[in-house]
Write an enzyme that holds these catalytic residues in place. Structure first.
Site, PDB file in Angstrom:
ATOM      1  N   ARG A  68       0.815  -1.213   0.000  1.00 33.02           N
ATOM      2  CA  ARG A  68       0.000   0.000   0.000  1.00 33.02           C
ATOM      3  C   ARG A  68       0.850   1.266   0.000  1.00 33.02           C
ATOM      4  O   ARG A  68       0.553   2.215  -0.716  1.00 33.02           O
ATOM      5  CB  ARG A  68      -0.952   0.017   1.208  1.00 33.02           C
ATOM      6  CG  ARG A  68      -2.024  -1.058   1.137  1.00 33.02           C
ATOM      7  CD  ARG A  68      -2.817  -1.136   2.420  1.00 33.02           C
ATOM      8  NE  ARG A  68      -1.920  -1.458   3.518  1.00 33.02           N
ATOM      9  CZ  ARG A  68      -2.174  -1.224   4.802  1.00 33.02           C
ATOM     10  NH1 ARG A  68      -3.308  -0.658   5.160  1.00 33.02           N
ATOM     11  NH2 ARG A  68      -1.311  -1.560   5.728  1.00 33.02           N
TER      12      ARG A  68
ATOM     13  N   ASN B 179      -5.940  -2.771   2.020  1.00 26.40           N
ATOM     14  CA  ASN B 179      -5.918  -4.220   2.184  1.00 26.40           C
ATOM     15  C   ASN B 179      -7.350  -4.713   2.315  1.00 26.40           C
ATOM     16  O   ASN B 179      -8.218  -4.009   2.826  1.00 26.40           O
ATOM     17  CB  ASN B 179      -5.153  -4.619   3.444  1.00 26.40           C
ATOM     18  CG  ASN B 179      -3.652  -4.552   3.273  1.00 26.40           C
ATOM     19  OD1 ASN B 179      -3.137  -4.540   2.158  1.00 26.40           O
ATOM     20  ND2 ASN B 179      -2.938  -4.497   4.384  1.00 26.40           N
TER      21      ASN B 179
END
Length: 91
Positions: free
Chosen positions: A17, A35
């Site tokens: 990320r 996520n």
């Protein structure tokens, strides 16, 4: 252009990320990355076509510690709803 993606493989616990946010910001894209509890990473990218294509190519490789097995790409209409690129909460 807008693309909604789902990335499978070893993509959690490897800073996917953070790397995605940094790469998207470098390319001038807006949207988010997060996520998912099913082990995938999900993202929405909005911006110029060439920049979106570049981030999609990057997603197919991922950061150094990751292993990308599959990238699902969904075409969506551009909305312009985002001001920047963020890391969103897990869903």
């Amino acid at each position: 252009m807008r693309r909604h993606v789902f990335i499978s493989g070893k993509v959690q616990g490897v800073y996917f990320r953070v790397y995605t946010r940094d790469e998207a910001a470098r390319l001038g894209l807006t949207g988010w990355v997060r996520n998912r509890r099913d082990g995938r990473v999900e993202a929405v990218f909005e911006g110029e076509e060439s920049a979106v294509e570049e981030i999609l190519a990057w997603c197919r490789k991922g950061p150094p510690a990751s292993r990308v097995d599959k990238v699902e790409v969904v075409e969506e209409p551009y909305t312009g709803e985002y001001k920047d690129f963020t890391i969103a909460p897990t869903v």
